[in-house]
Design a protein around this motif. Structure first.
Motif, PDB file in Angstrom:
ATOM      1  N   ALA A  53     -13.711  -8.545-120.730  1.00  0.00           N
ATOM      2  CA  ALA A  53     -12.996  -8.001-119.573  1.00  0.00           C
ATOM      3  C   ALA A  53     -13.265  -8.787-118.300  1.00  0.00           C
ATOM      4  CB  ALA A  53     -13.381  -6.542-119.367  1.00  0.00           C
ATOM      5  N   GLY A  54     -12.373  -8.623-117.366  1.00  0.00           N
ATOM      6  CA  GLY A  54     -12.444  -9.250-116.053  1.00  0.00           C
ATOM      7  C   GLY A  54     -11.143  -8.983-115.335  1.00  0.00           C
ATOM      8  N   CYS A  56      -7.922 -10.128-115.039  1.00  0.00           N
ATOM      9  CA  CYS A  56      -7.069 -11.052-115.778  1.00  0.00           C
ATOM     10  C   CYS A  56      -5.933 -11.632-114.937  1.00  0.00           C
ATOM     11  CB  CYS A  56      -6.509 -10.384-117.018  1.00  0.00           C
ATOM     12  SG  CYS A  56      -7.762 -10.146-118.276  1.00  0.00           S
ATOM     13  N   CYS A  61     -10.723 -13.250-116.792  1.00  0.00           N
ATOM     14  CA  CYS A  61     -11.174 -12.747-118.083  1.00  0.00           C
ATOM     15  C   CYS A  61     -11.251 -13.896-119.097  1.00  0.00           C
ATOM     16  CB  CYS A  61     -10.279 -11.621-118.587  1.00  0.00           C
ATOM     17  SG  CYS A  61      -8.548 -12.004-118.660  1.00  0.00           S
ATOM     18  N   GLU A  87     -13.291  -4.540-123.217  1.00  0.00           N
ATOM     19  CA  GLU A  87     -14.366  -5.442-123.656  1.00  0.00           C
ATOM     20  C   GLU A  87     -14.586  -5.299-125.160  1.00  0.00           C
ATOM     21  OE1 GLU A  87     -17.363  -8.234-123.222  1.00  0.00           O
ATOM     22  OE2 GLU A  87     -16.215  -7.459-121.547  1.00  0.00           O
TER      23      GLU A  87
END
Length: 149
Positions: A53-54, A56, A61, A87
């Motif tokens: 995750a991040g 995006c 990500c 995640e």
């Protein structure tokens, strides 16, 4: 409208155009490479990868996937639509030929995604051109014979 002492009215549109071009340059620098990567990997074979995750949409990500017997961690490009992925989820990616660190989600390589990425800087350019045209037309002096008093 006075442009100040000694300043030509013709200089202003050039300055406004230069400022608009400098303001649009980052949009082209970000969105064109992201669109190009998606078209470049379109024909590659999809590979299962683990999603990390991040943010995006901003290119934050990453995914990890096996390539040539090694685990490769690669960042996803700007504009990646990864809604609903958490995640550790398994996603499918396509890698650029010979460059395993340049990947895009397999679902994000369609023509619609590329068109949307190209529409952002294109739309901003059209908006800047329209604003400049309105400004130039608004500042235009009325043509006709000068009135003498």
């Amino acid at each position: 409208m006075s442009t100040g002492p000694g300043r030509s009215r013709r200089v202003r549109p050039a300055v406004v155009g230069t400022v608009a071009a400098l303001a649009l340059a980052p949009a082209y620098a970000v969105f064109l490479p992201a669109a190009w990567l998606r078209t470049e990997v379109r024909g590659a074979e999809p590979t299962a990868a683990t999603f990390h995750a991040g943010t995006c949409l901003l290119g934050g990500c990453t995914v990890t996937y096996p390539h040539a017997g090694e685990q490769v961690t690669a960042g996803l490009p700007v504009g990646t639509r990864a809604g609903g992925h958490a995640e550790g989820d398994t996603v499918y990616v396509r890698a650029a030929p010979g460059e395993p660190e340049r990947v895009a989600l397999a679902a994000d390589t369609g023509r619609g995604t590329v068109a949307a990425l190209l529409a952002v800087p294109g739309g901003l350019t059209l908006l800047a051109l329209a604003a400049g045209a309105v400004r130039v037309l608004r500042d235009r002096r009325p043509e006709g014979p000068a009135q003498t008093l």
